[in-house]
Scaffold this motif. Structure first.
Motif, PDB file in Angstrom:
ATOM      1  N   LYS A 252      37.718  35.001  61.730  1.00  0.00           N
ATOM      2  CA  LYS A 252      38.016  36.522  60.697  1.00  0.00           C
ATOM      3  C   LYS A 252      38.948  37.617  60.737  1.00  0.00           C
ATOM      4  O   LYS A 252      38.577  38.534  60.568  1.00  0.00           O
ATOM      5  N   HIS A 253      39.917  37.130  61.306  1.00  0.00           N
ATOM      6  CA  HIS A 253      41.223  37.759  60.905  1.00  0.00           C
ATOM      7  C   HIS A 253      42.736  36.920  59.897  1.00  0.00           C
ATOM      8  O   HIS A 253      42.302  35.608  59.491  1.00  0.00           O
ATOM      9  N   GLY A 254      43.104  37.926  58.960  1.00  0.00           N
ATOM     10  CA  GLY A 254      44.488  37.325  58.307  1.00  0.00           C
ATOM     11  C   GLY A 254      44.073  38.500  57.060  1.00  0.00           C
ATOM     12  O   GLY A 254      43.215  39.527  56.611  1.00  0.00           O
ATOM     13  N   SER A 255      44.349  37.083  56.111  1.00  0.00           N
ATOM     14  CA  SER A 255      44.144  38.231  54.452  1.00  0.00           C
ATOM     15  C   SER A 255      42.598  38.128  53.833  1.00  0.00           C
ATOM     16  O   SER A 255      42.261  36.656  53.808  1.00  0.00           O
ATOM     17  N   PHE A 256      41.518  38.779  53.749  1.00  0.00           N
ATOM     18  CA  PHE A 256      40.905  38.592  52.780  1.00  0.00           C
ATOM     19  C   PHE A 256      40.533  39.231  51.316  1.00  0.00           C
ATOM     20  O   PHE A 256      41.298  40.009  50.747  1.00  0.00           O
ATOM     21  N   CYS A 257      40.225  37.990  50.503  1.00  0.00           N
ATOM     22  CA  CYS A 257      40.625  38.727  49.173  1.00  0.00           C
ATOM     23  C   CYS A 257      38.893  39.607  49.296  1.00  0.00           C
ATOM     24  O   CYS A 257      37.504  39.375  48.972  1.00  0.00           O
ATOM     25  N   GLU A 258      38.333  41.045  48.426  1.00  0.00           N
ATOM     26  CA  GLU A 258      37.931  41.749  48.425  1.00  0.00           C
ATOM     27  C   GLU A 258      37.892  41.896  47.002  1.00  0.00           C
ATOM     28  O   GLU A 258      37.265  43.677  46.449  1.00  0.00           O
ATOM     29  N   GLU A 259      38.260  41.391  46.629  1.00  0.00           N
ATOM     30  CA  GLU A 259      37.736  41.424  45.140  1.00  0.00           C
ATOM     31  C   GLU A 259      36.705  41.294  45.254  1.00  0.00           C
ATOM     32  O   GLU A 259      35.815  40.257  45.727  1.00  0.00           O
ATOM     33  N   ILE A 260      35.606  42.198  43.361  1.00  0.00           N
ATOM     34  CA  ILE A 260      34.412  42.337  43.588  1.00  0.00           C
ATOM     35  C   ILE A 260      34.207  40.681  42.142  1.00  0.00           C
ATOM     36  O   ILE A 260      34.925  41.273  41.331  1.00  0.00           O
ATOM     37  N   ALA A 284      26.710  40.894  41.639  1.00  0.00           N
ATOM     38  CA  ALA A 284      28.058  40.885  41.311  1.00  0.00           C
ATOM     39  C   ALA A 284      28.448  40.998  42.979  1.00  0.00           C
ATOM     40  O   ALA A 284      27.651  42.179  43.675  1.00  0.00           O
ATOM     41  N   VAL A 285      29.271  40.104  44.053  1.00  0.00           N
ATOM     42  CA  VAL A 285      29.592  40.439  45.217  1.00  0.00           C
ATOM     43  C   VAL A 285      30.631  40.635  45.638  1.00  0.00           C
ATOM     44  O   VAL A 285      31.684  40.356  44.616  1.00  0.00           O
ATOM     45  N   CYS A 286      31.170  40.815  46.856  1.00  0.00           N
ATOM     46  CA  CYS A 286      32.323  40.395  47.639  1.00  0.00           C
ATOM     47  C   CYS A 286      33.094  39.084  47.347  1.00  0.00           C
ATOM     48  O   CYS A 286      31.922  38.468  48.424  1.00  0.00           O
ATOM     49  N   CYS A 287      34.401  39.107  46.825  1.00  0.00           N
ATOM     50  CA  CYS A 287      34.700  37.096  47.162  1.00  0.00           C
ATOM     51  C   CYS A 287      34.996  36.987  48.824  1.00  0.00           C
ATOM     52  O   CYS A 287      34.189  35.708  49.227  1.00  0.00           O
ATOM     53  N   GLY A 288      35.571  37.274  49.451  1.00  0.00           N
ATOM     54  CA  GLY A 288      35.448  37.198  50.878  1.00  0.00           C
ATOM     55  C   GLY A 288      36.279  36.112  51.672  1.00  0.00           C
ATOM     56  O   GLY A 288      36.032  35.553  52.433  1.00  0.00           O
ATOM     57  N   ARG A 289      37.367  35.481  50.196  1.00  0.00           N
ATOM     58  CA  ARG A 289      37.664  34.163  50.482  1.00  0.00           C
ATOM     59  C   ARG A 289      39.508  35.139  51.780  1.00  0.00           C
ATOM     60  O   ARG A 289      39.295  35.803  52.215  1.00  0.00           O
ATOM     61  N   HIS A 290      38.783  33.527  52.606  1.00  0.00           N
ATOM     62  CA  HIS A 290      40.259  33.878  53.922  1.00  0.00           C
ATOM     63  C   HIS A 290      41.319  33.197  53.804  1.00  0.00           C
ATOM     64  O   HIS A 290      41.525  31.779  53.304  1.00  0.00           O
ATOM     65  N   PHE A 291      42.977  33.643  53.488  1.00  0.00           N
ATOM     66  CA  PHE A 291      43.471  32.905  53.594  1.00  0.00           C
ATOM     67  C   PHE A 291      44.602  33.431  55.198  1.00  0.00           C
ATOM     68  O   PHE A 291      44.210  35.066  55.215  1.00  0.00           O
ATOM     69  N   GLY A 292      45.194  32.615  55.001  1.00  0.00           N
ATOM     70  CA  GLY A 292      46.597  32.785  56.341  1.00  0.00           C
ATOM     71  C   GLY A 292      47.599  33.608  56.568  1.00  0.00           C
ATOM     72  O   GLY A 292      47.679  33.789  57.058  1.00  0.00           O
ATOM     73  N   SER A 293      47.891  33.290  54.924  1.00  0.00           N
ATOM     74  CA  SER A 293      48.876  34.517  54.915  1.00  0.00           C
ATOM     75  C   SER A 293      48.498  34.826  53.491  1.00  0.00           C
ATOM     76  O   SER A 293      47.848  35.283  52.742  1.00  0.00           O
ATOM     77  N   ASP A 294      49.691  36.339  53.497  1.00  0.00           N
ATOM     78  CA  ASP A 294      49.720  37.334  52.136  1.00  0.00           C
ATOM     79  C   ASP A 294      50.213  36.691  50.406  1.00  0.00           C
ATOM     80  O   ASP A 294      48.927  37.230  49.824  1.00  0.00           O
ATOM     81  N   GLN A 295      50.665  35.898  50.712  1.00  0.00           N
ATOM     82  CA  GLN A 295      51.484  33.834  49.750  1.00  0.00           C
ATOM     83  C   GLN A 295      50.011  33.679  48.914  1.00  0.00           C
ATOM     84  O   GLN A 295      50.304  33.643  47.794  1.00  0.00           O
ATOM     85  N   GLY A 296      49.093  33.777  50.402  1.00  0.00           N
ATOM     86  CA  GLY A 296      48.168  32.503  50.131  1.00  0.00           C
ATOM     87  C   GLY A 296      46.980  33.247  48.817  1.00  0.00           C
ATOM     88  O   GLY A 296      46.016  33.202  48.283  1.00  0.00           O
TER      89      GLY A 296
END
Length: 411
Positions: A252-260, A284-296
């Motif tokens: 639950k930590h890292g870089s999260f996508c908050e795009e709608i 419409a929902v928040c994407c919410g995908r999780h990534f381990g780095s800002d680059q991803g």
């Protein structure tokens, strides 16, 4: 909650992170922010930027954080040791509807001739974290922090959310006083009567503990340079490794996508651009995908949430919205239907990405003899020995001695 002891906060870090707060006030948090801004790649900055505040969807919804299935329902607040399996579901960072930090000083004197003011970029990140995350890459690339006029403009904006108390200042306008303080034009008297810290943690101790780098140890001047400075003592004696480890383990930590985005795009079939199923009728929902780095995260936003007109079909020009949808679309775009005998293309063919139907106009043609010419040109091999043009697919017979064309008697 008012955080005045960072020792207790960092020792019971994970326990504090599972509790939603309405308001969190960090005493002298501006000094920690300024020090981390001076060495952005240090562990001191990593804790401040990524560990102190919860950067996921829980920010701003502290009142609804403890709903059904929330972490607080099954979290053991009396546990001294937290195993890795429990740590994976732990929230990282303090969850608060409102965030406040105080500052005992707005300038820092590293050397006699070098006086630094509170970094505006750090204040902007604290006040508007979403805005800062969006513009951070361009902010660093343009080196806008070195532009005086731009920083003065941001100081005026930041001053609207800043309250400065200075009883000896002749300025009575609060906004004007805040601007002057952020620009370092107002001096603050030295504080007396504060409790003395048990010991003084030197810069070398911070460097040896890998909390800051040797070349940027000057940023520690923001933490104070005397034995009375508790912030330097508490951060110098704190162990950052358990917190850094929790940040790596927690999902639950890292870089999260908050795009709608549309709800259908979060499904396996909707990623390719298809809108089907019950998800097509949801809001419409928040994407919410999780990534381990800002680059991803940046690559994901570029491929899935790019502005309109980015992923255009290279055959018909239609906007496919996402990279994967364009790949799926271009496999069949411009191809004839099954059973069609359109010249220059094969029915049912699946070209590679970016390929449209074959067009032979202006292209080179390969002959059976292995030579090629541009359209309209005739090579020497295409002429018969008697000077007539060769018809494709027909090969007349000649006498090898007289080189005369042999004709059919019946013709």
């Amino acid at each position: 909650v008012i955080v005045i002891s960072y020792t207790n906060l960092l020792q019971d870090y994970l326990h504090f992170c599972q509790v939603p707060f309405e308001v969190v006030l960090l005493d002298n948090g501006a000094s920690w922010m300024a020090a981390s801004n001076g060495d952005p790649n240090s562990s001191l900055a990593t804790i401040w930027e990524q560990g102190i505040w919860n950067g996921h969807q829980h920010v701003g919804v502290a009142g609804a954080f403890g709903g059904e299935g929330a972490t607080t329902d099954k979290w053991d607040f009396e546990a001294e040791q937290i195993n890795e399996s429990v740590m994976k579901d732990a929230c990282i960072g303090l969850t608060a509807r409102s965030r406040i930090m105080t500052a005992s000083q707005l300038t820092s004197e590293h050397r006699a001739s070098n006086v630094e003011v509170l970094p505006v970029s750090g204040v902007v990140s604290f006040l508007s974290p979403h805005f800062a995350s969006v513009v951070r890459e361009e902010w660093d690339r343009s080196n806008i922090s070195k532009d005086t006029e731009s920083m003065q403009h941001f100081s005026k904006l930041v001053a609207r959310s800043t309250v400065v108390h200075h009883k000896a200042s002749p300025i009575r306008d609060m906004h004007e006083m805040a601007i002057s303080a952020l620009e370092g034009k107002i001096g603050f008297p030295e504080r007396f009567g504060d409790p003395i810290a048990p010991s003084f943690v030197s810069d070398d101790e911070f460097v040896s503990a890998d909390k800051v780098t040797f070349s940027r140890r000057g940023c520690l001047s923001w933490l104070g340079s005397k034995s009375v400075d508790w912030l330097r003592y508490e951060l110098g004696k704190a162990d950052f490794e358990p917190i850094l480890n929790a940040m790596k383990v927690s999902v639950k930590h890292g870089s999260f996508c908050e795009e709608i985005t549309t709800a259908s795009s979060t499904t396996s079939s909707g990623v390719t651009g298809q809108v089907s199923g019950t998800a097509a009728y949801r809001m419409a929902v928040c994407c919410g995908r999780h990534f381990g780095s800002d680059q991803g995260l940046r690559q994901h936003i570029s491929a899935q949430h790019a502005p309109p007109g980015t992923w255009l079909c290279r055959t018909c020009g239609i906007d496919c919205i996402t990279s994967q949808a364009r790949t799926h679309h271009e496999r069949t775009c411009g191809q004839p239907a099954n059973g069609s005998s359109e010249p220059g293309s094969s029915a049912g063919a699946n070209p590679t990405v970016g390929q449209g139907p074959k067009n032979t106009v202006g292209k080179k043609k390969t002959q059976r003899t292995g030579t090629s010419t541009q359209q309209g040109g005739v090579s020497a091999e295409e002429k018969d020995p008697d000077g007539s043009l060769r018809v494709p697919g027909m090969f007349p017979a000649f006498d090898s001695n007289t080189h005369q064309r042999l004709t059919c008697a019946s013709c």
